[in-house]
Design a protein around this motif. Structure first.
Motif, PDB file in Angstrom:
ATOM      1  N   GLY A   1       0.828  -1.200   0.000  1.00  0.00           N
ATOM      2  CA  GLY A   1       0.000   0.000   0.000  1.00  0.00           C
ATOM      3  C   GLY A   1       0.860   1.246   0.000  1.00  0.00           C
ATOM      4  O   GLY A   1       2.047   1.209   0.307  1.00  0.00           O
ATOM      5  N   GLN A   2       0.222   2.351  -0.340  1.00  0.00           N
ATOM      6  CA  GLN A   2       0.921   3.635  -0.376  1.00  0.00           C
ATOM      7  C   GLN A   2       1.010   4.215   1.029  1.00  0.00           C
ATOM      8  O   GLN A   2       0.042   4.166   1.787  1.00  0.00           O
ATOM      9  N   LEU A   3       2.171   4.738   1.371  1.00  0.00           N
ATOM     10  CA  LEU A   3       2.341   5.441   2.647  1.00  0.00           C
ATOM     11  C   LEU A   3       1.925   6.881   2.419  1.00  0.00           C
ATOM     12  O   LEU A   3       2.583   7.616   1.690  1.00  0.00           O
ATOM     13  N   ASN A   4       0.825   7.275   3.037  1.00  0.00           N
ATOM     14  CA  ASN A   4       0.295   8.595   2.726  1.00  0.00           C
ATOM     15  C   ASN A   4      -0.508   9.148   3.897  1.00  0.00           C
ATOM     16  O   ASN A   4      -1.638   9.579   3.712  1.00  0.00           O
ATOM     17  N   GLU A   5       0.035   9.106   5.095  1.00  0.00           N
ATOM     18  CA  GLU A   5      -0.608   9.684   6.272  1.00  0.00           C
ATOM     19  C   GLU A   5      -1.940   9.026   6.622  1.00  0.00           C
ATOM     20  O   GLU A   5      -2.713   9.571   7.373  1.00  0.00           O
ATOM     21  N   GLN A   6      -2.226   7.869   6.015  1.00  0.00           N
ATOM     22  CA  GLN A   6      -3.475   7.214   6.361  1.00  0.00           C
ATOM     23  C   GLN A   6      -3.177   6.006   7.234  1.00  0.00           C
ATOM     24  O   GLN A   6      -2.037   5.611   7.381  1.00  0.00           O
ATOM     25  N   SER A   7      -4.215   5.430   7.803  1.00  0.00           N
ATOM     26  CA  SER A   7      -3.994   4.242   8.619  1.00  0.00           C
ATOM     27  C   SER A   7      -4.751   3.086   7.997  1.00  0.00           C
ATOM     28  O   SER A   7      -5.731   3.276   7.279  1.00  0.00           O
ATOM     29  N   MET A   8      -4.264   1.883   8.264  1.00  0.00           N
ATOM     30  CA  MET A   8      -4.911   0.696   7.708  1.00  0.00           C
ATOM     31  C   MET A   8      -4.800  -0.413   8.731  1.00  0.00           C
ATOM     32  O   MET A   8      -3.756  -0.588   9.348  1.00  0.00           O
ATOM     33  N   GLN A   9      -5.868  -1.141   8.923  1.00  0.00           N
ATOM     34  CA  GLN A   9      -5.860  -2.291   9.816  1.00  0.00           C
ATOM     35  C   GLN A   9      -6.109  -3.534   8.968  1.00  0.00           C
ATOM     36  O   GLN A   9      -7.035  -3.541   8.161  1.00  0.00           O
ATOM     37  N   ILE A  10      -5.281  -4.542   9.164  1.00  0.00           N
ATOM     38  CA  ILE A  10      -5.477  -5.810   8.462  1.00  0.00           C
ATOM     39  C   ILE A  10      -5.601  -6.887   9.529  1.00  0.00           C
ATOM     40  O   ILE A  10      -4.739  -7.004  10.398  1.00  0.00           O
ATOM     41  N   GLY A  11      -6.677  -7.644   9.472  1.00  0.00           N
ATOM     42  CA  GLY A  11      -6.875  -8.716  10.448  1.00  0.00           C
ATOM     43  C   GLY A  11      -7.082 -10.034   9.734  1.00  0.00           C
ATOM     44  O   GLY A  11      -7.481 -10.063   8.572  1.00  0.00           O
ATOM     45  N   SER A  12      -6.802 -11.109  10.417  1.00  0.00           N
ATOM     46  CA  SER A  12      -7.121 -12.428   9.859  1.00  0.00           C
ATOM     47  C   SER A  12      -7.445 -13.361  11.016  1.00  0.00           C
ATOM     48  O   SER A  12      -6.957 -13.183  12.131  1.00  0.00           O
ATOM     49  N   ARG A  13      -8.296 -14.318  10.712  1.00  0.00           N
ATOM     50  CA  ARG A  13      -8.651 -15.322  11.706  1.00  0.00           C
ATOM     51  C   ARG A  13      -8.605 -16.683  11.032  1.00  0.00           C
ATOM     52  O   ARG A  13      -9.004 -16.821   9.877  1.00  0.00           O
ATOM     53  N   CYS A  14      -8.129 -17.676  11.768  1.00  0.00           N
ATOM     54  CA  CYS A  14      -8.046 -19.023  11.219  1.00  0.00           C
ATOM     55  C   CYS A  14      -8.549 -20.003  12.261  1.00  0.00           C
ATOM     56  O   CYS A  14      -8.359 -19.804  13.461  1.00  0.00           O
ATOM     57  N   LEU A  15      -9.181 -21.048  11.804  1.00  0.00           N
ATOM     58  CA  LEU A  15      -9.541 -22.154  12.689  1.00  0.00           C
ATOM     59  C   LEU A  15      -8.404 -23.163  12.568  1.00  0.00           C
ATOM     60  O   LEU A  15      -8.216 -23.772  11.515  1.00  0.00           O
ATOM     61  N   TRP A  16      -7.611 -23.286  13.652  1.00  0.00           N
ATOM     62  CA  TRP A  16      -6.470 -24.169  13.527  1.00  0.00           C
ATOM     63  C   TRP A  16      -6.053 -24.718  14.876  1.00  0.00           C
ATOM     64  O   TRP A  16      -6.652 -24.399  15.891  1.00  0.00           O
ATOM     65  N   ASP A  17      -5.040 -25.545  14.843  1.00  0.00           N
ATOM     66  CA  ASP A  17      -4.541 -26.227  16.038  1.00  0.00           C
ATOM     67  C   ASP A  17      -3.338 -25.450  16.566  1.00  0.00           C
ATOM     68  O   ASP A  17      -2.278 -25.468  15.948  1.00  0.00           O
ATOM     69  N   PRO A  18      -3.498 -24.755  17.708  1.00  0.00           N
ATOM     70  CA  PRO A  18      -2.396 -23.925  18.196  1.00  0.00           C
ATOM     71  C   PRO A  18      -1.138 -24.720  18.553  1.00  0.00           C
ATOM     72  O   PRO A  18      -0.046 -24.157  18.614  1.00  0.00           O
ATOM     73  N   ALA A  19      -1.259 -26.022  18.755  1.00  0.00           N
ATOM     74  CA  ALA A  19      -0.076 -26.829  19.082  1.00  0.00           C
ATOM     75  C   ALA A  19       0.822 -27.044  17.866  1.00  0.00           C
ATOM     76  O   ALA A  19       2.037 -27.147  18.009  1.00  0.00           O
ATOM     77  N   ASN A  20       0.236 -27.115  16.663  1.00  0.00           N
ATOM     78  CA  ASN A  20       1.011 -27.475  15.473  1.00  0.00           C
ATOM     79  C   ASN A  20       1.004 -26.424  14.374  1.00  0.00           C
ATOM     80  O   ASN A  20       1.928 -26.377  13.564  1.00  0.00           O
ATOM     81  N   ASP A  21      -0.047 -25.622  14.296  1.00  0.00           N
ATOM     82  CA  ASP A  21      -0.164 -24.631  13.229  1.00  0.00           C
ATOM     83  C   ASP A  21       0.458 -23.315  13.693  1.00  0.00           C
ATOM     84  O   ASP A  21       0.439 -22.987  14.877  1.00  0.00           O
ATOM     85  N   THR A  22       0.981 -22.557  12.760  1.00  0.00           N
ATOM     86  CA  THR A  22       1.649 -21.313  13.135  1.00  0.00           C
ATOM     87  C   THR A  22       1.686 -20.362  11.948  1.00  0.00           C
ATOM     88  O   THR A  22       1.172 -20.667  10.871  1.00  0.00           O
ATOM     89  N   PHE A  23       2.294 -19.211  12.145  1.00  0.00           N
ATOM     90  CA  PHE A  23       2.405 -18.241  11.061  1.00  0.00           C
ATOM     91  C   PHE A  23       3.682 -17.443  11.236  1.00  0.00           C
ATOM     92  O   PHE A  23       4.298 -17.415  12.292  1.00  0.00           O
ATOM     93  N   SER A  24       4.057 -16.776  10.159  1.00  0.00           N
ATOM     94  CA  SER A  24       5.181 -15.863  10.159  1.00  0.00           C
ATOM     95  C   SER A  24       4.698 -14.590   9.484  1.00  0.00           C
ATOM     96  O   SER A  24       3.912 -14.654   8.535  1.00  0.00           O
ATOM     97  N   SER A  25       5.146 -13.434   9.966  1.00  0.00           N
ATOM     98  CA  SER A  25       4.657 -12.170   9.440  1.00  0.00           C
ATOM     99  C   SER A  25       5.788 -11.152   9.436  1.00  0.00           C
ATOM    100  O   SER A  25       6.638 -11.156  10.326  1.00  0.00           O
ATOM    101  N   TYR A  26       5.790 -10.288   8.431  1.00  0.00           N
ATOM    102  CA  TYR A  26       6.813  -9.247   8.356  1.00  0.00           C
ATOM    103  C   TYR A  26       6.231  -8.013   7.686  1.00  0.00           C
ATOM    104  O   TYR A  26       5.497  -8.121   6.701  1.00  0.00           O
ATOM    105  N   VAL A  27       6.555  -6.840   8.221  1.00  0.00           N
ATOM    106  CA  VAL A  27       6.131  -5.565   7.651  1.00  0.00           C
ATOM    107  C   VAL A  27       7.372  -4.821   7.168  1.00  0.00           C
ATOM    108  O   VAL A  27       8.360  -4.726   7.885  1.00  0.00           O
ATOM    109  N   PHE A  28       7.291  -4.288   5.947  1.00  0.00           N
ATOM    110  CA  PHE A  28       8.379  -3.523   5.346  1.00  0.00           C
ATOM    111  C   PHE A  28       7.857  -2.129   5.026  1.00  0.00           C
ATOM    112  O   PHE A  28       6.711  -1.979   4.597  1.00  0.00           O
TER     113      PHE A  28
END
Length: 111
Positions: A67-94
């Motif tokens: 997205g464009q950086l332009n003094e605005q704000s943005m919220q991104i959410g996600s939800r998953c039905l998964w097994d917290p013992a085995n499922d996972t995620f990785s995330s990075y913001v640039f």
């Protein structure tokens, strides 16, 4: 049910996200059409590099946003039905002076 033989390598995937987003976007100005293509390309490269880690029995989902950086704000959410013992995620913001990018990799263990 038994879990995966070894845990999903979140740190290694974090490094892939940092490398791919940084190398694609470091000098990139925000241009909508170009960034749309780059978001797709980055998702493909990330998926291929995560697959190269040869992690058995995980389904991988890669989602990228630019997205464009332009003094605005943005919220991104996600939800998953998964097994917290085995499922996972990785995330990075640039960010650079013109744009921001978010990449998420969801790793879902498949019995």
């Amino acid at each position: 049910p038994s879990g995966p033989p070894k845990p999903f390598p979140v740190a290694a995937v974090d490094d892939i996200l940092k490398d791919v987003l940084g190398s694609y976007l470091r000098e990139q100005p925000y241009e909508p059409a170009r960034c749309r293509d780059m978001a797709k390309d980055m998702a493909e490269v990330i998926k291929a590099r995560v697959k190269d880690l040869m992690i058995p029995r995980y389904k991988i989902v890669v989602v990228t946003h630019i997205g464009q950086l332009n003094e605005q704000s943005m919220q991104i959410g996600s939800r998953c039905l998964w097994d917290p013992a085995n499922d996972t995620f990785s995330s990075y913001v640039f960010k650079n002076t013109s744009l921001f990018a978010l990449a998420n990799v969801y790793a879902v263990y498949f019995e």
